[in-house]
Design an enzyme around this catalytic site. Sequence first.
Site, short mmCIF file in Angstrom:
data_model
loop_
_atom_site.label_atom_id
_atom_site.label_comp_id
_atom_site.label_asym_id
_atom_site.label_seq_id
_atom_site.Cartn_x
_atom_site.Cartn_y
_atom_site.Cartn_z
N TRP A 34 0.57 -0.77 0.26
CA TRP A 34 -0.13 -0.35 0.12
C TRP A 34 0.90 1.30 0.17
O TRP A 34 0.16 2.65 -0.51
CB TRP A 34 -1.17 0.26 0.86
CG TRP A 34 -1.90 -1.07 1.32
CD1 TRP A 34 -2.68 -1.58 2.11
CD2 TRP A 34 -3.32 -1.09 -0.25
NE1 TRP A 34 -3.21 -2.69 1.60
CE2 TRP A 34 -3.68 -2.00 0.30
CE3 TRP A 34 -3.96 -0.84 -1.43
CZ2 TRP A 34 -4.62 -2.37 -0.35
CZ3 TRP A 34 -4.85 0.01 -1.55
CH2 TRP A 34 -4.93 -1.60 -1.91
N ASP A 88 -1.48 7.29 6.48
CA ASP A 88 -2.58 6.19 6.18
C ASP A 88 -2.79 4.92 6.95
O ASP A 88 -2.37 3.80 6.98
CB ASP A 88 -2.45 5.25 4.32
CG ASP A 88 -3.07 4.19 3.69
OD1 ASP A 88 -3.84 3.98 4.25
OD2 ASP A 88 -2.55 3.55 2.89
N LYS A 146 -12.03 -1.74 6.52
CA LYS A 146 -11.31 -2.14 7.34
C LYS A 146 -11.78 -1.86 8.98
O LYS A 146 -12.38 -3.50 9.36
CB LYS A 146 -10.26 -2.26 7.09
CG LYS A 146 -9.53 -3.05 6.23
CD LYS A 146 -9.24 -1.86 4.97
CE LYS A 146 -8.42 -2.65 3.67
NZ LYS A 146 -7.93 -1.63 3.32
C1 LIG Z 1 -7.42 -1.04 2.30
C2 LIG Z 1 -6.45 -0.42 2.01
C3 LIG Z 1 -6.17 0.79 1.27
C4 LIG Z 1 -6.91 0.62 -0.03
O1 LIG Z 1 -8.29 0.83 0.36
P1 LIG Z 1 -9.54 1.75 -0.90
O2 LIG Z 1 -10.47 2.45 0.18
O3 LIG Z 1 -9.51 -0.15 -0.99
O4 LIG Z 1 -8.53 2.35 -1.57
C5 LIG Z 1 -5.11 2.09 1.51
N1 LIG Z 1 -4.15 1.41 2.05
C6 LIG Z 1 -4.09 1.00 4.03
C7 LIG Z 1 -3.11 0.45 4.33
C8 LIG Z 1 -5.12 -0.40 2.91
O5 LIG Z 1 -5.40 -1.72 3.91
#
Ligand SMILES: *Cc1c(COP(=O)(O)O)cnc(C)c1O
Length: 360
Positions: A103, A172, A196
């Site tokens: 990511w 993030d 998540k």
């Molecule tokens: C799942 C995830 C993403 C992507 O998220 P989307 O909403 O599908 O764009 C980005 N960064 C991390 C750390 C993730 O776990």
Amino acid sequence: MGQRIFNFSAGPATLPLAVLETIQGELLNYRDEGMSLIEMSHRSKTFDNLVNGAEQLIRDIMGFSDDYQTLFLQGGATGQFSALALNLAVDGKLAEYVDTGPWSAKAIAEAKKLGKPYRVIASSADSNHNHIPAEYAIGDDAAYVHITSNNTIVGTQFEDFPDTGNVPLIADMSSDFYCKRFDPNKFAMIYGGAQKNAGPSGLAICVIRKDLIERSPANIPTILSYKIFAGKNSLYNTPNTFGIYVVNLVMEWIRDQGGIDAVEKANRHKAGFLYTVLDSSDFFRPHAQDGSRSLMNVTWRLPNEELEKQFVAEALAEGLSGLKGHRSVGGIRASIYNAMPLAGVEALISFMKEFERKNG
Ligand SMILES: *Cc1c(COP(=O)(O)O)cnc(C)c1O
């Protein structure tokens, strides 16, 4: 209705049962409005109250002051990879990224694609991202430093956050959003996709320090502009109304659990329990190094891929779903977000012990 099972999926992921029941109860008639929330105008007083309440609750739970603002945006966390580069880059300065997994790499790729000057100040790619790099130098004149606080795919997590001085720190937090206490004042912005640890997919939550909003240049797409969305209280265009509603319920649930410290305690208990089992066996081989282990996504291998397939299939038959590791690393991954009850982790552990006894 059939029985609910324990869902260890990385995302979209399990939500608190109490939240789902509230949604079910309010679906046809939201708080005496005579309609469901998803049928309601985003310009209504009722929705305005909801969005204001959620904006504040998200800050209050972690102790973000009025110097910060919560934004509800679309395009998931992936949308933010480009939005943050477009909004927060500064002419003549480098954006700095820590590469701790796939990511992070996607966030970096977006800065590159947009032609923003950047550099990668540390990477754990050499060791298949099994740890969080400890040593790196942050330029004192960087535009910002970007980290991925929890690496969903490989199962690592920052235990302590870097001190970046006056350089804005951006994280993030998609897969560890509000799983443990952190010092909000360390951050210029945290953001994440909701699906998540905070709600349904299709919604990004950003908590941003207000002075940073002023960086947004005028010539970027409206839909990605922090300044425009901040000015309109996230209601420039039609937002993901259902998503904001659910996130607000999840935040109320955290509060009702006793707040972030109580949630952290439960998370440490669940993860500790699972890592102890992994460490006390030669059959299960944890991927993440001690000191970098995720409280949210626990990853491990078995002696061979055949056994891993068998593990995932037999677990599913026992009502334990979503345990297959991400295709890029293989093996097993148990995502044990805030909403995963201790009973789910206990059921997984007894399954693991039985599986090892039969196949080890
Ligand atoms: C799942 C995830 C993403 C992507 O998220 P989307 O909403 O599908 O764009 C980005 N960064 C991390 C750390 C993730 O776990």
